[in-house]
Design an enzyme around this catalytic site. Sequence first.
Site, short mmCIF file in Angstrom:
data_model
loop_
_atom_site.label_atom_id
_atom_site.label_comp_id
_atom_site.label_asym_id
_atom_site.label_seq_id
_atom_site.Cartn_x
_atom_site.Cartn_y
_atom_site.Cartn_z
N TYR A 131 0.84 -1.21 0.00
CA TYR A 131 0.00 0.00 0.00
C TYR A 131 0.88 1.26 0.00
CZ TYR A 131 -4.41 2.48 0.76
OH TYR A 131 -5.51 3.28 0.61
N LYS A 179 -3.55 8.52 2.91
CA LYS A 179 -4.80 8.30 3.64
C LYS A 179 -4.71 8.80 5.08
CE LYS A 179 -7.35 6.26 0.48
NZ LYS A 179 -8.56 6.92 -0.09
#
Length: 256
Positions: free
Chosen positions: A156, A163
């Site tokens: 990720y 995020k």
Amino acid sequence: MNLKNKKALIIGVASNRSIAAAIATAFGLNGANLVLTFQTEKLKSRVEDIAREIDENIECFPCDLSSDEEIVNLKNHIKKKWGKLDIIIHSAAYAPRELLAGDYVDNVTREGFNIAHDISSYSFVALAKEFSDILNENSSLLTLTYLGSQKVIKNYNIMGLAKASLETNVRYMAQSLGKKNIRVNAISAGPIKTLAAAGISGFNEILKHVEERAPLKRNITLDDVANTAVFLTSDSSSGITGQIIYVDCGYSISGF
């Protein structure tokens, strides 16, 4: 829960398997009036087809979130069409694909770092800043995040940082807009097979792991997320703001 006559702008529809498309469908079923956006001309026909499946009267309008000019044009269009707005759904995130695999430190670049934060985090507050004067009292802004903001998720990488920025953005936006009785929240959705997820190396491994470890012993569905989005943008959640709501079958609570 009812969104009847609520005017909603949904940003991030990319395919009929996207979270934004599922939210748009749920909103339509709950009586909301919708405008959908598409990022590029290449996506225009696809987004228009999705809109027609929900309601033939739904309008689609271009908006590239990396352009302040296009955000202003979108705001002016909404103002001319409706005058005021009740809901903004921000379901947009992007990072260069080569940064979403391998070793984080080896692969990260200044350009990729900036792009990921610009599209995935800054664009949310950019929308709020531009649209604030046409948001009705009791309006609701909602974005989508992921557990990779809080914990290391294989591959990720830079999106985890973006995020994390987005989630902090939610809290500061909630504080700033609260005096206007505008609420800001985020859904932290578990992994779903969407077009965006296809860019993450080893995604099928993540799905299998979550299904095994989550208390509900399954992965979430698009409907799980969409139904929560209806709740968080309806008057039923009038006391909730600045929150990150986990819709992940309980995976985020799991320890060893």
